[in-house]
Design an enzyme around this catalytic site. Sequence first.
Site, PDB file in Angstrom:
ATOM      1  N   ARG A 200     -62.095 -31.489  -4.655  1.00  0.00           N
ATOM      2  CA  ARG A 200     -61.578 -32.023  -4.731  1.00  0.00           C
ATOM      3  C   ARG A 200     -61.014 -33.355  -5.540  1.00  0.00           C
ATOM      4  O   ARG A 200     -59.870 -34.242  -5.567  1.00  0.00           O
ATOM      5  CB  ARG A 200     -62.500 -32.840  -3.393  1.00  0.00           C
ATOM      6  CG  ARG A 200     -62.228 -31.630  -2.365  1.00  0.00           C
ATOM      7  CD  ARG A 200     -63.922 -32.473  -1.904  1.00  0.00           C
ATOM      8  NE  ARG A 200     -64.577 -31.095  -1.134  1.00  0.00           N
ATOM      9  CZ  ARG A 200     -65.969 -30.700  -1.242  1.00  0.00           C
ATOM     10  NH1 ARG A 200     -65.958 -30.922  -2.629  1.00  0.00           N
ATOM     11  NH2 ARG A 200     -66.195 -30.008  -0.791  1.00  0.00           N
ATOM     12  N   LYS A 244     -54.870 -29.648   8.968  1.00  0.00           N
ATOM     13  CA  LYS A 244     -56.269 -30.596   9.647  1.00  0.00           C
ATOM     14  C   LYS A 244     -56.318 -32.202   9.276  1.00  0.00           C
ATOM     15  O   LYS A 244     -56.779 -32.704   9.518  1.00  0.00           O
ATOM     16  CB  LYS A 244     -57.230 -29.666   9.474  1.00  0.00           C
ATOM     17  CG  LYS A 244     -58.326 -30.175  10.397  1.00  0.00           C
ATOM     18  CD  LYS A 244     -58.637 -31.333   8.845  1.00  0.00           C
ATOM     19  CE  LYS A 244     -60.169 -31.047  10.033  1.00  0.00           C
ATOM     20  NZ  LYS A 244     -61.144 -32.432   9.136  1.00  0.00           N
TER      21      LYS A 244
END
Length: 376
Positions: A200, A244
């Site tokens: 990430r 999402k």
Amino acid sequence: MKIWKKLKFPAQEFNLENTLVNGQCFNWRKIGDHHYEGVFSKYYVQVKRDNDAYVQYSTIPPNENPEKEQLFEDQFKSYLNYDANIPELYEHWAQKDKRFSQIAEPIHGVRCLRQDPWECTVSFICSQCNNIKRITQLLETLRKTVSQIVALNQQSQFGSEICEIDQDDGTRRKIYQFPTVEQLQTATEKQLRELMFGYRAKYLVAISKQIVDKGGQNWLESLRGQPNEKIREELTSLPGIGSKVADCIALFSLDCANSIPVDTHVFQIALKLGYVKGLKKDSSLNNKLYLQIVQAFRDKFGDKAGWAHQIMFAGDLKSFQEKISNSNSANTSAQNSKKRKIDEIKDQEEEKEEEEIKVQDVDTKRETRSKRRKLN
DNA sequence: AATAGACCTGGGTCC
DNA sequence: AATGCCAGGTCTATA
């Protein structure tokens, strides 16, 4: 000494546990019964339930005059969507869906928060393939370390330090603000990887830069109140943000109450409850199905479907399962017989309406696993 | 157009 | 004690 301020907030309107640690935000920690601490804006805040009608909060630093105090109260109320009438909405939603009516009592008083869009963006980029505990930990590390990185780069002694807190073990813990877009931009991918952000890290570095280029915090806030489709379009063009995560940011920080983030939990709920007709039991969550599930939630729950969705989501979390099963066993009392009858009628109606969709029962699977765990 | 794999890390799981 | 699997997702590369 702490100064506590009172806020009128009945438990059915605002349940601390069900709201602050239900997976919509990661900046609060439980420190006692009905008692939480968190970093909000430029403050270290504690919130606790005082009695059935009131919650209390205290801030560090304290607000030194009534004007500042009022400003903070307004800001905090806005964060809590204070004006929304949650019990009324619950009643409405409970009539629309049987599962909702079952979890309404054990998971009462859930409010969708109005978070800072930047913090929300970073939080949900970190949420992929992760769990609440670790996300909370990662973001705490981020506050602390980025603040230090900034201080280092600017040759300044102070980053965004808020205060120091005395801990039970006698040590002191420093509390930091959440880094701004510009501040996070000064961190490198390598530094973030060392902080255990894993893959990430590169998303965060890239996205900080791109958002700064678009206008930073102001650009994010300009998305508030825009239609869900527009917000999705803007956010999913950024690296590390798909449908999402975009929908999470829209729902939890951009005033988009009809946004439905479909994650694996929500997908499982939709399968189990038969929200989308004609599904194969092994269907995968592609874009088309994603949008079908979004539509199903909107058709069922109305214009604040995203808020209802968050309660359904919480109902599927492991940390809330015990509450629900306890409440269900209490449901054998005569008081609830009326409610059960209503459920039965709804059952029959739903069976008529919809074909039975055969899906592996997720709950059963989970129970078997947890039994096995206990045996070990 | 749709669908596997890869991706960091950590935790429960399986011999 | 050791190993592979999977988790609150996204991106990329392919029959």
